[in-house]
Scaffold this motif. Structure first.
Motif, PDB file in Angstrom:
ATOM      1  N   THR A   1      16.134  17.463  18.651  1.00 46.41           N
ATOM      2  CA  THR A   1      17.153  16.594  19.310  1.00 46.41           C
ATOM      3  C   THR A   1      16.409  15.209  19.752  1.00 46.41           C
ATOM      4  O   THR A   1      15.272  15.042  20.318  1.00 46.41           O
TER       5      THR A   1
ATOM      6  N   ASN B   1       8.358  17.920  24.603  1.00 45.90           N
ATOM      7  CA  ASN B   1       9.310  17.230  25.059  1.00 45.90           C
ATOM      8  C   ASN B   1       8.419  15.693  25.256  1.00 45.90           C
ATOM      9  O   ASN B   1       7.503  15.572  25.694  1.00 45.90           O
TER      10      ASN B   1
ATOM     11  N   THR C   1      12.284  17.706  21.452  1.00 44.90           N
ATOM     12  CA  THR C   1      13.123  16.793  21.780  1.00 44.90           C
ATOM     13  C   THR C   1      12.503  15.379  22.486  1.00 44.90           C
ATOM     14  O   THR C   1      11.325  15.281  23.077  1.00 44.90           O
TER      15      THR C   1
END
Length: 451
Positions: A230, A58, A116
Motif C-alpha cells: 500500500t 511501514n 506500507t
C-alpha cells in the motif's frame, strides 16, 4: 521495520528584506528487512515440517516547508523547497522439508508480507505578501520532461479533465495510451519558486517452498505466499491567500521575475513473489502452491494557487513574467506472481497451483489556479499523469502416477480509477502591454500503459 520521522522548515509571522530567501527541507530514508524461516523434519514413521515468515514494514515520514503570515521583499529569488526520497526493501521467505520412510510426510509453509508507505511532502506558502523580482543566480530544482517510448494498449478507466472557469475544454484533454519515460534534469528557476518533489521506491521479493517425501506411504506439501503493498499520501506545492509581486510599477516584472509552482510525485514499485510445493511418495503424492499479490496505490499530487473567493477587489494579486503551475504524478510498477506445484506417486499424483494479482489505483493529479488577479506574459497550468504498469502471472502444475491430476490457475485484476485535472477558475489574467507571444495554456494529460 517501522519509520515515522518528520522533517520541516518554517518561516512564520516574519518581515524580511533580502536578495534571496531559500527555505528547504530534505528527507532521505532507506529501510531494508531480510527474514527467512526454515523447518526440517525427518522420521521413520510420520513427519511434519512447518515454516512461516511474517514481515510488516511501514514508512510514514512527512517532509514540510511552510512560509506563513510573512512579508518578504526580495530583489532575487524566494523559494520553498520540499524534497523527500523513501526506499523500502523487503527480502524474505520460508522453506519447509519433510521426509520419512514411513506412512505420512507433510510439509507446510507460509509467507505473509505487508509493506506500507504513507508519507506526505508539502511546500506551502500562505497568508503572505511576497515580492521576488528574480535578480541573481536563482535556485536549482529538478525539471521533468515526458517522452513517448512505444505504443501499448491500456485498460485504464482513469479520468482527465481540463477547465477554464469551471467549463470543460475538450480540446485541451489528452489520454495518451502508450509507454512513456519521465526524465529529470537540473534547471535554474528565478523569482518565486514553490517546489515539492517526492519519490517512493518499494522492492519486495518473497518466496515460499515446501518439499515432502515418503518412501512407503503418502506425502503432501501445502505452501502459500501473500504480499500486500500500500502506497498512500500527498505531495503538494501550494500558494494560498498570498500576494506575489503586488507592486505599483509593473516594469519591475522582467523576464526573471517568474512564478514557478511545481509538484512531482513518483511511485516506483517492484513486487515479486513465488511459491514452490513438491510432494512425492511411493503411494500418493500431492503438492499445492498459492501466490497472492495485492497492491493499492492512492497518491495525490497537487500544484495550486488559490486566492480569496469574492469580488475582483478581494482577489489575490499574482504577477509574474511566466507563471507555471505544474503537477506530475508518475507510477512505475512491475508485479510478478509465480506458483509451481508438483505431485507424484506410484498410485496417485496431484498438483494444484493458483496465482492471483489484485491491483487498485485511485491517485489524483491536480493543477489549479483560482481566485486571482494576474498580469503575466504566459500562464501555464499543467496536470500530467504517467503510469507504466506491468503484471506477470505465472502458474504451473505437474503430476505423475497411475492417476494424475494437475490444475493451474492464474488471475490478474487491475482497476485504475485515477483522476487528472487542470483548471483556471474565478480569475482575471492580463498580459503585459503588447508583448508578443502572450498565452494562457491549461492542459490535463493522462499517459497510461497497462500490460
Amino acid at each position: 521495520v517501522n519509520s515515522d520521522s518528520d522533517t520541516s522548515a518554517t518561516i512564520n509571522n516574519a518581515t524580511i528584506n533580502a536578495q534571496d530567501i531559500i527555505v528547504q527541507a530534505i528527507s532521505n530514508n532507506e529501510s531494508m528487512n531480510v527474514a527467512i524461516g526454515l523447518s526440517v523434519a525427518a522420521g521413520s514413521n510420520a513427519s511434519l515440517s512447518g515454516a512461516g515468515n511474517v514481515a510488516t514494514n511501514n514508512i510514514a515520514n512527512d517532509t514540510t516547508v511552510t512560509i506563513a503570515g510573512t512579508t518578504i521583499d526580495a530583489s532575487g529569488t524566494v523559494a520553498a523547497l520540499a524534497n523527500s526520497n523513501e526506499v523500502l526493501r523487503n527480502y524474505g521467505g520460508a522453506a519447509s522439508v519433510s521426509a520419512n520412510s514411513g506412512s505420512i510426510s507433510a510439509a507446510l509453509g507460509g509467507t505473509v508480507v505487508v509493506n506500507t508507505i504513507t508519507g506526505n511532502t508539502n511546500a506551502i506558502v500562505q497568508n503572505s505578501n511576497i515580492v521576488a523580482l528574480g535578480e541573481g543566480d536563482g535556485v536549482s530544482v529538478q525539471d521533468y520532461t515526458i517522452t513517448k517510448d512505444s505504443p501499448a494498449t491500456s485498460t485504464s478507466n482513469s479520468s482527465t479533465t481540463s477547465s477554464i472557469n469551471g467549463a470543460d475544454v475538450a480540446e485541451e484533454m489528452l489520454q495518451d495510451k502508450g509507454t512513456h519515460n519521465v526524465t529529470g534534469s537540473d534547471s535554474t528557476k528565478t523569482g518565486f519558486v514553490v517546489n515539492a518533489d517526492a519519490k517512493h521506491t518499494l522492492r519486495d521479493i518473497s518466496v515460499t517452498a515446501g518439499v515432502s517425501a515418503s518412501t512407503s506411504g503418502v506425502a503432501g506439501a501445502l505452501d502459500a505466499t501473500v504480499a500486500v503493498n500500500t502506497i498512500n499520501g500527498k505531495t503538494s506545492a501550494e500558494v494560498n491567500n498570498t500576494n506575489i509581486n503586488n507592486i505599483g510599477d509593473l516594469t519591475g516584472i522582467t523576464n526573471s521575475a517568474n512564478v514557478f509552482i511545481n509538484a512531482y510525485d513518483k511511485v516506483d514499485m517492484q513486487s515479486h513473489i513465488g511459491t514452490l510445493s513438491v510432494g512425492g511418495a511411493s503411494t500418493v503424492g500431492a503438492g499445492i502452491a498459492t501466490a497472492v499479490n495485492v497492491n493499492n496505490i492512492n497518491r495525490e499530487t497537487t500544484a495550486k494557487i488559490v486566492g480569496v473567493a469574492g469580488t475582483d477587489l478581494n482577489k489575490n494579486i499574482i504577477n509574474g513574467y511566466n507563471i507555471d503551475v505544474n503537477a506530475l504524478g508518475e507510477t512505475d510498477i512491475t508485479i510478478t506472481e509465480s506458483g509451481l506445484a508438483v505431485g507424484g506417486g506410484a498410485s496417485v499424483g496431484g498438483a494444484v497451483t493458483g496465482s492471483v494479482s489484485v491491483n487498485h489505483f485511485t491517485s489524483l493529479t491536480n493543477a489549479m489556479v483560482s481566485g486571482i488577479n494576474s498580469n503575466a506574459h504566459q500562464l501555464n497550468i499543467k496536470a500530467n499523469r504517467v503510469a507504466d504498469i506491468q503484471t506477470y502471472n505465472n502458474g504451473a502444475a505437474a503430476s505423475g502416477g497411475e492417476v494424475a491430476v494437475a490444475v493451474g490457475v492464474g488471475v490478474t485484476y487491475v482497476k485504475d480509477e485515477s483522476s487528472t485535472n487542470a483548471s483556471l477558475n474565478n480569475s482575471n489574467v492580463e498580459r503585459f502591454g503588447s508583448v508578443a507571444g502572450s498565452t494562457v495554456s491549461i492542459q490535463a494529460n493522462n499517459k497510461s500503459s497497462i500490460s
